[in-house]
Design an enzyme around this catalytic site. Structure first.
Site, PDB file in Angstrom:
ATOM      1  N   LYS A  36      12.302  30.992  -6.487  1.00  0.00           N
ATOM      2  CA  LYS A  36      12.162  29.714  -6.814  1.00  0.00           C
ATOM      3  C   LYS A  36      13.111  29.179  -6.495  1.00  0.00           C
ATOM      4  O   LYS A  36      13.029  27.921  -6.177  1.00  0.00           O
ATOM      5  CB  LYS A  36      12.846  30.508  -8.265  1.00  0.00           C
ATOM      6  CG  LYS A  36      10.851  29.479  -9.354  1.00  0.00           C
ATOM      7  CD  LYS A  36      11.131  29.567 -11.049  1.00  0.00           C
ATOM      8  CE  LYS A  36      10.718  29.147 -12.213  1.00  0.00           C
ATOM      9  NZ  LYS A  36      11.096  29.854 -13.058  1.00  0.00           N
ATOM     10  N   GLU A  96       4.217  41.140 -15.326  1.00  0.00           N
ATOM     11  CA  GLU A  96       6.183  40.413 -15.706  1.00  0.00           C
ATOM     12  C   GLU A  96       7.021  41.039 -16.994  1.00  0.00           C
ATOM     13  O   GLU A  96       7.826  41.061 -16.620  1.00  0.00           O
ATOM     14  CB  GLU A  96       5.056  38.888 -16.009  1.00  0.00           C
ATOM     15  CG  GLU A  96       7.087  37.814 -15.275  1.00  0.00           C
ATOM     16  CD  GLU A  96       6.213  36.655 -15.393  1.00  0.00           C
ATOM     17  OE1 GLU A  96       6.328  36.052 -14.347  1.00  0.00           O
ATOM     18  OE2 GLU A  96       5.541  36.065 -16.580  1.00  0.00           O
ATOM     19  N   HIS A 120     -20.052  47.701  -8.970  1.00  0.00           N
ATOM     20  CA  HIS A 120     -20.602  47.700  -7.073  1.00  0.00           C
ATOM     21  C   HIS A 120     -19.646  47.085  -6.301  1.00  0.00           C
ATOM     22  O   HIS A 120     -20.361  47.185  -5.408  1.00  0.00           O
ATOM     23  CB  HIS A 120     -22.054  46.837  -7.377  1.00  0.00           C
ATOM     24  CG  HIS A 120     -23.062  46.685  -8.397  1.00  0.00           C
ATOM     25  ND1 HIS A 120     -24.408  47.613  -7.440  1.00  0.00           N
ATOM     26  CD2 HIS A 120     -23.934  46.559  -9.381  1.00  0.00           C
ATOM     27  CE1 HIS A 120     -25.127  48.223  -8.849  1.00  0.00           C
ATOM     28  NE2 HIS A 120     -24.900  47.752  -9.572  1.00  0.00           N
TER      29      HIS A 120
HETATM   30  O1  PA5 Z   1       5.685  34.231 -19.014  1.00  0.00           O
HETATM   31  C1  PA5 Z   1       5.978  33.351 -18.866  1.00  0.00           C
HETATM   32  O2  PA5 Z   1       7.063  32.978 -18.987  1.00  0.00           O
HETATM   33  C2  PA5 Z   1       6.266  32.962 -17.073  1.00  0.00           C
HETATM   34  O3  PA5 Z   1       5.130  32.460 -16.511  1.00  0.00           O
HETATM   35  C3  PA5 Z   1       5.703  31.518 -17.646  1.00  0.00           C
HETATM   36  O4  PA5 Z   1       4.870  30.799 -18.842  1.00  0.00           O
HETATM   37  C4  PA5 Z   1       5.624  30.245 -16.742  1.00  0.00           C
HETATM   38  O5  PA5 Z   1       6.750  30.752 -15.285  1.00  0.00           O
HETATM   39  C5  PA5 Z   1       5.474  28.799 -16.901  1.00  0.00           C
HETATM   40  O6  PA5 Z   1       6.841  28.566 -17.709  1.00  0.00           O
HETATM   41  P1  PA5 Z   1       7.135  27.501 -18.471  1.00  0.00           P
HETATM   42  O7  PA5 Z   1       6.257  27.475 -19.207  1.00  0.00           O
HETATM   43  O8  PA5 Z   1       8.809  27.441 -18.089  1.00  0.00           O
HETATM   44  O9  PA5 Z   1       6.454  26.006 -17.261  1.00  0.00           O
END
Ligand code: PA5
Length: 470
Positions: free
Chosen positions: A439, A296, A325
């Site tokens: 989203k 990410e 394996h």
């Molecule tokens: O790293 C990130 O920002 C995302 O993976 C969030 O952790 C995830 O989308 C969850 O978001 P939030 O903590 O706002 O619910």
């Protein structure tokens, strides 16, 4: 710093000296020195300017640690289960740390063996089967629900919360529900803060400048860990230890910078996949946490100048020795598109002897008299050798043992390495615009106000064709 607890980073087998033509030449590091220096400067400037708040977490949370520990103490004995409702950065860290530090079958232990701590469950999805299955095995009146969301608006987490809150209210009423619900969220943004004020739910705050995947060392990870008896002060001390190492200017002294530099060069040489392969079940879920962090953060369409670059390196997960394996064949003989990060443990929490039995069968008798510890460590070494022999770049991170201190070091090391990698790639480590489209499409289809146009756009997409379906 306790030298015996220092994580070691060995990158010998990344280098051409050992690996041959597919390895990294020392000269390649020199060739990007200007980039490295620039990235180092950026790291320092951003930290000074308060744009890298996750780096201060080892130092600025004494108060919150006290508050968490007191909360845990007050809760002790009153609940059977602690359930985290969250997703992504709000869920992967708690799972990874729990698995690393605590008993591998923690939830199956008796309450006495858990020192009175609750069982831990983390709902990292909205699969109805999973949620219903959890509700089949827990008594919600004896369960505390920790709703974790930095944005306080993530629909997956909010839907989990809405289901659970309604059940709690129906079953125990608002007053008791207050004792069983705790939020971890941003101080100002989102719905959780509003709801908490309306209903009086206890709340822990995620520091403003720390985003989801960098938040394991905030109450996001600290609260579930402390609930399960993990020494969170020690974890933060471990992170502080690593921070000292990550301040080194000399890249040959700085494990995070070197980790990123080697990944960067390997990537420009065509190794666009980085496999994390711990040789310890306790570290299995570290790979999940890290995969999110690396993917990410590095995977971006635009660079910091706004040019389309579509950069990023793909993380992959494997487990030693299990995946010897299954996947190792590909790693040793498939395309030269991978780096393997082996993760080893100096001293496992347990020692297990292999008895001297079946001594008449040579093909298994040789195992007798050794330990499973020797076996797993030697298998790791054997994999390292197999990779070396087939000219595949690999590096090894060794934790002298898996405990709060070393886990704190490891989390912090990989976080700094990720941000340094993003500096080298010239992409923003902390945003994730690519997940927004999905989203928004979901909001539109679910009828969220303000997404009417998006719904029209979606409805106008080309119809799928029968001829491409079987
Ligand atoms: O790293 C990130 O920002 C995302 O993976 C969030 O952790 C995830 O989308 C969850 O978001 P939030 O903590 O706002 O619910």
């Amino acid at each position: 710093m306790d030298k015996d607890l220092k994580i070691k980073f060995d990158f010998n087998y990344m280098m051409e000296d050992f690996i041959g033509e597919k390895g990294i030449k020392h000269q390649q590091i020199n060739e990007i020195l200007h980039k490295i220096v620039k990235a180092q400067e950026n790291m320092e400037i951003k930290r000074k300017d308060g744009k890298m708040d996750f780096r201060e977490l080892p130092y600025n949370q004494d108060e919150v640690v006290e508050e968490i520990n007191k909360f845990v103490e007050d809760t002790k004995g009153k609940i059977e289960n602690f359930v985290v409702l969250g997703i992504g950065g709000s869920a992967l860290g708690p799972i990874a740390v729990q698995q690393a530090v605590n008993h591998l079958y923690y939830n199956e232990l008796t309450k006495e063996k858990r020192n009175g701590c609750p069982k831990l469950y983390v709902l990292d999805n909205v699969d109805p089967e999973r949620i219903v299955a959890l509700l089949d095995i827990i008594d919600i009146e004896k369960t505390m629900f920790n709703v974790v969301s930095k944005s306080g608006g993530t629909p997956e987490t909010m839907s989990q919360f809405m289901i659970i809150e309604k059940m709690l209210l129906d079953k125990v009423g608002q007053e008791k529900a207050k004792e069983l619900m705790v939020f971890t969220t941003d101080k100002e943004k989102g719905n959780l803060i509003k709801i908490s004020k309306q209903k009086g739910y206890k709340m822990f705050i995620i520091p403003e400048g720390v985003g989801g995947r960098f938040s394991q060392l905030t109450p996001v990870g600290l609260l579930p860990a402390a609930m399960c008896g993990i020494d969170i002060k020690e974890m933060l001390k471990g992170a502080a230890t690593m921070d000292e190492m990550c301040k080194a200017h000399d890249i040959f002294e700085n494990p995070a910078y070197m980790y990123a530099i080697l990944h960067y060069i390997a990537m420009t040489n065509g190794a666009n996949i980085s496999v994390m392969m711990p040789y310890a079940d306790s570290l299995k879920y570290m790979s999940d946490w890290y995969a999110q962090l690396w993917a990410e953060s590095t995977g971006k369409k635009y660079d910091t100048e706004g040019e389309v670059v579509n950069r990023g390196q793909t993380p992959a997960k494997a487990l030693g020795v299990t995946d010897q394996h299954s996947q190792l064949q590909l790693y040793t003989e498939g395309p030269f598109d991978k780096i393997v990060v082996l993760m080893g443990v100096g001293e496992y929490k347990k020692t297990l002897d292999i008895p001297k039995v079946h001594e008449d069968i040579d093909s298994i008798a040789f195992l007798g008299g050794h330990t499973q510890n020797e076996l797993i460590s030697l298998e790791q070494m054997a994999t390292e050798y197999a990779l070396l022999k087939s000219g595949r770049m690999n590096m090894t991170i060794t934790l002298p043992k898996v405990c709060e201190h070393t886990v704190g070091q490891l989390l912090y090391l990989l976080e700094v390495a990720t941000v340094f990698m993003c500096e080298l790639l010239e992409v923003d480590s902390f945003n994730q615009p690519g997940v927004e489209e999905g989203k928004n499409a979901m909001y539109a289809m679910f009828g969220k106000p303000g997404y009417e146009e998006k719904k029209n756009e979606l409805m106008a997409r080309p119809e799928k064709m029968e001829k491409y379906m079987i």
